[in-house]
Design a protein around this motif. Structure first.
Motif, PDB file in Angstrom:
ATOM      1  N   ASP A  77      -4.024 -15.847  33.842  1.00  0.00           N
ATOM      2  CA  ASP A  77      -4.797 -15.862  34.305  1.00  0.00           C
ATOM      3  C   ASP A  77      -5.825 -17.100  35.172  1.00  0.00           C
ATOM      4  O   ASP A  77      -5.048 -17.882  35.316  1.00  0.00           O
ATOM      5  CB  ASP A  77      -6.244 -15.643  33.139  1.00  0.00           C
ATOM      6  CG  ASP A  77      -6.504 -16.323  31.928  1.00  0.00           C
ATOM      7  OD1 ASP A  77      -5.522 -17.825  32.633  1.00  0.00           O
ATOM      8  OD2 ASP A  77      -7.171 -16.202  30.602  1.00  0.00           O
ATOM      9  N   THR A  78      -6.762 -17.363  35.144  1.00  0.00           N
ATOM     10  CA  THR A  78      -7.417 -18.673  35.758  1.00  0.00           C
ATOM     11  C   THR A  78      -7.532 -20.109  34.917  1.00  0.00           C
ATOM     12  O   THR A  78      -7.578 -21.401  35.549  1.00  0.00           O
ATOM     13  CB  THR A  78      -8.983 -18.295  36.264  1.00  0.00           C
ATOM     14  OG1 THR A  78      -9.587 -18.729  35.346  1.00  0.00           O
ATOM     15  CG2 THR A  78      -8.884 -17.711  37.634  1.00  0.00           C
ATOM     16  N   ASP A  79      -7.208 -19.585  33.723  1.00  0.00           N
ATOM     17  CA  ASP A  79      -7.098 -20.999  33.241  1.00  0.00           C
ATOM     18  C   ASP A  79      -5.519 -21.465  32.331  1.00  0.00           C
ATOM     19  O   ASP A  79      -5.211 -22.370  32.042  1.00  0.00           O
ATOM     20  CB  ASP A  79      -7.926 -20.704  31.681  1.00  0.00           C
ATOM     21  CG  ASP A  79      -9.338 -20.563  32.308  1.00  0.00           C
ATOM     22  OD1 ASP A  79      -9.321 -22.199  32.632  1.00  0.00           O
ATOM     23  OD2 ASP A  79      -9.795 -20.139  31.089  1.00  0.00           O
ATOM     24  N   GLY A  80      -4.351 -20.317  32.271  1.00  0.00           N
ATOM     25  CA  GLY A  80      -3.403 -20.573  31.283  1.00  0.00           C
ATOM     26  C   GLY A  80      -2.421 -19.730  31.842  1.00  0.00           C
ATOM     27  O   GLY A  80      -3.263 -18.322  32.567  1.00  0.00           O
ATOM     28  N   ILE A  81      -0.969 -20.041  30.919  1.00  0.00           N
ATOM     29  CA  ILE A  81      -0.726 -18.742  31.116  1.00  0.00           C
ATOM     30  C   ILE A  81      -0.517 -17.915  29.990  1.00  0.00           C
ATOM     31  O   ILE A  81      -0.355 -18.308  29.247  1.00  0.00           O
ATOM     32  CB  ILE A  81       1.313 -19.226  31.037  1.00  0.00           C
ATOM     33  CG1 ILE A  81       1.511 -20.712  31.966  1.00  0.00           C
ATOM     34  CG2 ILE A  81       1.848 -18.780  30.854  1.00  0.00           C
ATOM     35  CD1 ILE A  81       1.792 -20.091  33.382  1.00  0.00           C
ATOM     36  N   GLU A 107      -7.642 -20.867  46.563  1.00  0.00           N
ATOM     37  CA  GLU A 107      -7.169 -20.790  48.733  1.00  0.00           C
ATOM     38  C   GLU A 107      -7.291 -19.245  48.309  1.00  0.00           C
ATOM     39  O   GLU A 107      -7.478 -18.803  49.615  1.00  0.00           O
ATOM     40  CB  GLU A 107      -5.964 -21.399  48.855  1.00  0.00           C
ATOM     41  CG  GLU A 107      -6.971 -23.050  48.638  1.00  0.00           C
ATOM     42  CD  GLU A 107      -5.965 -24.053  49.336  1.00  0.00           C
ATOM     43  OE1 GLU A 107      -4.506 -23.629  49.197  1.00  0.00           O
ATOM     44  OE2 GLU A 107      -5.941 -25.405  48.598  1.00  0.00           O
ATOM     45  N   ARG A 108      -6.914 -18.478  47.627  1.00  0.00           N
ATOM     46  CA  ARG A 108      -6.355 -17.606  47.288  1.00  0.00           C
ATOM     47  C   ARG A 108      -4.980 -17.272  48.170  1.00  0.00           C
ATOM     48  O   ARG A 108      -5.403 -15.803  48.847  1.00  0.00           O
ATOM     49  CB  ARG A 108      -7.528 -16.360  47.670  1.00  0.00           C
ATOM     50  CG  ARG A 108      -8.309 -16.328  46.524  1.00  0.00           C
ATOM     51  CD  ARG A 108      -9.427 -16.206  47.002  1.00  0.00           C
ATOM     52  NE  ARG A 108     -10.395 -15.284  45.911  1.00  0.00           N
ATOM     53  CZ  ARG A 108     -11.350 -15.762  45.296  1.00  0.00           C
ATOM     54  NH1 ARG A 108     -11.762 -17.335  45.532  1.00  0.00           N
ATOM     55  NH2 ARG A 108     -12.754 -16.010  44.204  1.00  0.00           N
ATOM     56  N   ARG A 109      -4.324 -18.001  47.788  1.00  0.00           N
ATOM     57  CA  ARG A 109      -3.148 -17.996  49.420  1.00  0.00           C
ATOM     58  C   ARG A 109      -2.105 -17.750  48.581  1.00  0.00           C
ATOM     59  O   ARG A 109      -1.573 -18.332  47.031  1.00  0.00           O
ATOM     60  CB  ARG A 109      -2.882 -19.071  50.064  1.00  0.00           C
ATOM     61  CG  ARG A 109      -3.214 -20.076  49.653  1.00  0.00           C
ATOM     62  CD  ARG A 109      -2.543 -21.568  50.477  1.00  0.00           C
ATOM     63  NE  ARG A 109      -2.386 -22.864  50.242  1.00  0.00           N
ATOM     64  CZ  ARG A 109      -1.464 -23.010  49.529  1.00  0.00           C
ATOM     65  NH1 ARG A 109      -0.360 -23.158  49.897  1.00  0.00           N
ATOM     66  NH2 ARG A 109      -1.381 -24.529  49.263  1.00  0.00           N
ATOM     67  N   ASP A 145     -12.977 -11.316  44.192  1.00  0.00           N
ATOM     68  CA  ASP A 145     -12.563 -12.582  42.964  1.00  0.00           C
ATOM     69  C   ASP A 145     -10.919 -13.177  42.952  1.00  0.00           C
ATOM     70  O   ASP A 145     -10.353 -12.045  42.540  1.00  0.00           O
ATOM     71  CB  ASP A 145     -13.221 -12.297  41.401  1.00  0.00           C
ATOM     72  CG  ASP A 145     -14.646 -11.898  41.657  1.00  0.00           C
ATOM     73  OD1 ASP A 145     -15.379 -12.866  42.725  1.00  0.00           O
ATOM     74  OD2 ASP A 145     -15.345 -10.999  41.344  1.00  0.00           O
ATOM     75  N   CYS A 146     -11.058 -13.929  42.298  1.00  0.00           N
ATOM     76  CA  CYS A 146      -9.111 -14.250  42.095  1.00  0.00           C
ATOM     77  C   CYS A 146      -9.289 -13.910  40.281  1.00  0.00           C
ATOM     78  O   CYS A 146     -10.214 -15.295  39.399  1.00  0.00           O
ATOM     79  CB  CYS A 146      -9.330 -15.499  42.105  1.00  0.00           C
ATOM     80  SG  CYS A 146      -7.375 -15.779  42.140  1.00  0.00           S
TER      81      CYS A 146
END
Length: 181
Positions: A77-81, A107-109, A145-146
């Protein structure tokens, strides 16, 4: 629960300011969703992770990606594995994301690198995992949203990621993203 010794007052609109030191320590950024829990006279805020709500599904998806690719498959997720499946998973499971991964998610790349061709292998975690020789990273994006990323990693000498691995990671990210639309 650990007491911090910090006391804040509720303003007239019912807002409470979370101190900067605590936000930094818990990696809470402006716009991050927080889930609210109550128990008797206690109030708890927890960083909300949509991917974590799909725990069994995302774990099975990581397992399928590992089966199809034969490589270390990672869902974060956006914090960790959240899930790592394959050889080397113990080095990653449950670790926080690196600043480089934060940048990829912002950057969503997508990112592909092969050390054998002089590519820069980005650390996924703060722990700077050792021995990664090739990687593909694809953000999980839904509704603009990422929510996290899917990564495929190799520790094999001379390993090369190509469009096949990129497409597998992209498909996995799309499957997870579709759960939020």
């Amino acid at each position: 629960m650990k007491a911090t010794g910090i006391v804040r007052r509720i303003d007239e609109l019912g807002r409470v300011v979370i101190p900067k030191e605590i936000r930094r320590t818990l990696r809470i950024k402006e716009g991050d969703p927080l889930e609210i829990f109550t128990e008797r006279d206690e109030l708890m805020l927890k960083k909300y992770s949509p991917i974590a709500t799909l725990d069994r599904f995302s774990k099975a998806t990581a397992r399928s990606l590992n089966d199809l690719s034969g490589l270390l498959a990672v869902i974060c997720d956006t914090d960790g594995i959240l899930h790592a499946v394959g050889e080397g998973r113990k080095d990653l499971d449950g670790k926080g994301l690196s600043e480089e991964m934060d940048r990829i998610l912002k950057e969503r790349r997508s990112y592909i690198a092969n050390a054998s061709e002089g590519g820069d292998i980005l650390p996924l975690t703060d722990a700077n995992e050792e021995g990664i020789t090739a990687q593909v990273i694809v953000p999980i994006v839904a509704g603009g949203d990422c929510f996290g990323a899917v990564a495929v990693l190799s520790k094999e000498d001379g390993a090369k990621m190509n469009e096949h691995e990129m497409n597998l990671a992209r498909l996995t990210a799309d499957i997870l993203a579709n759960q939020f639309e």
